[in-house]
Design a protein around this motif. Sequence first.
Motif, PDB file in Angstrom:
ATOM      1  N   UNK A  75       0.817  -1.226   0.000  1.00  0.00           N
ATOM      2  CA  UNK A  75       0.000   0.000   0.000  1.00  0.00           C
ATOM      3  C   UNK A  75       0.846   1.269   0.000  1.00  0.00           C
ATOM      4  N   UNK A  76       1.934   1.298   0.772  1.00  0.00           N
ATOM      5  CA  UNK A  76       2.724   2.534   0.803  1.00  0.00           C
ATOM      6  C   UNK A  76       3.487   2.709  -0.505  1.00  0.00           C
ATOM      7  N   UNK A 301      -5.323   5.065   0.789  1.00  0.00           N
ATOM      8  CA  UNK A 301      -4.370   5.872   1.562  1.00  0.00           C
ATOM      9  C   UNK A 301      -4.209   7.240   0.909  1.00  0.00           C
ATOM     10  N   UNK A 302      -4.013   7.225  -0.417  1.00  0.00           N
ATOM     11  CA  UNK A 302      -3.789   8.493  -1.105  1.00  0.00           C
ATOM     12  C   UNK A 302      -5.025   9.371  -1.032  1.00  0.00           C
ATOM     13  N   UNK A 310       1.057  12.186   5.925  1.00  0.00           N
ATOM     14  CA  UNK A 310       1.591  12.012   7.288  1.00  0.00           C
ATOM     15  C   UNK A 310       3.099  11.773   7.294  1.00  0.00           C
ATOM     16  N   UNK A 311       3.646  11.283   6.186  1.00  0.00           N
ATOM     17  CA  UNK A 311       5.073  10.965   6.175  1.00  0.00           C
ATOM     18  C   UNK A 311       5.900  12.245   6.088  1.00  0.00           C
ATOM     19  N   UNK A 321       4.887   2.730   7.811  1.00  0.00           N
ATOM     20  CA  UNK A 321       3.961   2.973   8.908  1.00  0.00           C
ATOM     21  C   UNK A 321       2.677   3.644   8.460  1.00  0.00           C
ATOM     22  N   UNK A 322       2.578   3.949   7.168  1.00  0.00           N
ATOM     23  CA  UNK A 322       1.372   4.640   6.693  1.00  0.00           C
ATOM     24  C   UNK A 322       0.125   3.787   6.877  1.00  0.00           C
TER      25      UNK A 322
END
Length: 610
Positions: A75-76, A301-302, A310-311, A321-322
Motif C-alpha cells: 500500500x505505501x 491511503x492516497x 503524514x510521512x 507505517x502509513x
Amino acid sequence: MDTPRGIGTFVVWDYVVFAGMLVISAAIGIYYAFAGGGQQTSKDFLMGGRRMTAVPVALSLTASFMSAVTVLGTPSEVYRFGAIFSIFAFTYFFVVVISAEVFLPVFYKLGITSTYEYLELRFNKCVRLCGTVLFIVQTILYTGIVIYAPALALNQVTGFDLWGAVVATGVVCTFYCTLGGLKAVIWTDVFQVGIMVAGFASVIIQAVVMQGGISTILNDAYDGGRLNFWNFNPNPLQRHTFWTIIIGGTFTWTSIYGVNQSQVQRYISCKSRFQAKLSLYINLVGLWAILTCSVFCGLALYSRYRDCDPWTAKKVSAPDQLMPYLVLDILQDYPGLPGLFVACAYSGTLSTVSSSINALAAVTVEDLIKPYFRSLSERSLSWISQGMSVVYGALCIGMAALASLMGALLQAALSVFGMVGGPLMGLFALGILVPFANSIGALVGLMAGFAVSLWVGIGAQIYPPLPERTLPLHLDIQGCNSTYNETNLMTTTEMPFTTSVFQIYNVQRTPLMDNWYSLSYLYFSTVGTLVTLLVGILVSLSTGGRKQNLDPRYILTKEDFLSNFDIFKKKKHVLSYKSHPVEDGGTDNPAFNHIELNSDQSGKSNGTRL
C-alpha cells in the motif's frame, strides 16, 4: 498528533483479537501433533506424508508469499509511486505457469524432499552443498527481517510492544512447526489467509464508507497521477515500468516460486501431480486477490491523505507505517478492528516464518544429516527434524534481534534475496533445461552469477539510484493544520528515499554508477540467472558436456508437457504418479528415448550418478 481528530490507540479488545489469532495457530499445531497417529516418520513431518490436496496447499502458498512486507509495504508503495505496481498481476501469471510446467514436473517425478537433492542427482555432491548452504544463509537472514520489520512499524504507530510481539510470533511459530510439521504449517496458513483477507476487507470497506464511495477514491487517485498503469519505457534503469515488472519481476518471483525450498516443499507434498499443479493455479487466484486488495488500500491511503501526507509532515517516520496509521485513523471507533489488522500483518509474518522454519529443517535433515549418518532410523530422523525446527526458530528470533541493530541494513538484506535467488534459479534451470550441462559448468556458472549479482546489488546499496530513476510522485501537505513554520516544511519534503549505512554523499557520479548500479532492483535476479545460464552453458560445452549420458528423468522432456492431457485420455493414469518411478525411465515412453540417447543405449539405465 494534530490531525483533525487525533488517531486512536490500542485498547484491550485489540490485544484480545491478536492473542486469539496466536492461540488458534498454536492449537492447530497441537491438533496435528496427535491427529492421525502423530508424526511417525521424518516424511510425515517434513512432507505431510505426501497426502495433501490442492486447496489448502494453494492457500498456504499464497499466505507464505504474502508476508507482512506485502501487507505494510505494497500500500505505501502504491501511495508513493502509483498503481503501476498492479502490473505484477501479469508477472504472477507467468511465474505460476513457469513453476507448474517447467520446475514442478521434474521435482515431482523424482519424489524428492529437498530441492537440493536434485542438484546431486543431476550434478554432484559439491553443487548440492553449495546450493544448500546458500539457501540456509539466505533464508535465516530473510526470516529475521520478516519478523522484525512489521513489529517495528506497528510498534511505532500503535504502541504495540515491540519485543513482546517479536518473541511471541517467533515462539508460537516454532511451537506449531515443531509439534505439527508440514501439515500444521499448511493448515495454520489456511487460517491465516482468512485473517489477512478479513483485515484487508475491514480497512477497504471503512475507507470506502469514509471517502464516500469507490468512485471518489479512484477520482482522487486519477487527479493525483496515481493511476499510472501504462509506462512502456524500455529503459532497464527505471525502477518500475511495464518491462521491468514483467521481465525482472518474473525472474525474481520464479526464483521464489519455482526453486525455493519453502514453496516447492509444499506443492510436492500433494498426493498427485495433478493436485500439485492445481494448487499452483488456484494459488494464482489468491495472489491476484491479495494484489488487488493491497493496491486498493494504497489508493485509499492516497485519497485520505492527499492534502496532508503524514510521512512528510513527520507524523510517521517511515512509509511502512502509513498503513497502520490509516487503520488507527479510520477504525478507531470500532474496538477490535485495529487489532484485526495487526493480526492480519502478523499472520503474514507467521505464515512466512513457519514455512521457512519447516523448509530449513527439511534441507538440514535431507542434505546435511541423512547423507552422512546413514544408520539413523525413521523415528530418530523425525525427532531430529523436530529438534532442527526448534534450533532454526531460535536462530530466526536471534536474526530479528540483529535486524534491530542493523536498522538501515534491512533493505540491503532484502536485496540479498534477489542476489542469491537469481544464481540459484539459474543453476536449476541449467539442470532442467540444458541436457549437456555438467557439474563443472554448473559450479563455475553459479560462482559467476553470484559474483555479478553481488557486485550490482552491493553497488546499488552504496550508490543509490537518483530520484529521476525511481520517479516518486508528488505528496502534498497543504491541508495540514499549519502549526509548523515554513522553513521546516521545505526541509522535510526533500527526504532522501533510501536509508543506507554505506551511502556516500556528494560523490562525483561516474558512468558506472549512473548505468550499472542504477539498474532496477527487479533486474538483480535476472542478471544473476542469465549470467549463471550463459557461463554454465559455455563452460559445459568446453569441458565435454555433450559426451555425458543422462537419465531422462532429470531433465524436462516432451512427455512432461504432454502428460498434462492424460486426464482426458484415461482416469487411472493420474493415480500412478503417487509412487515416484524408481525403475529406469519408468514413466518415460521409450519411443522418445532413443532420439535423445541414440549415441549410447547401454548407458540409459544407469544415467550419470556422480
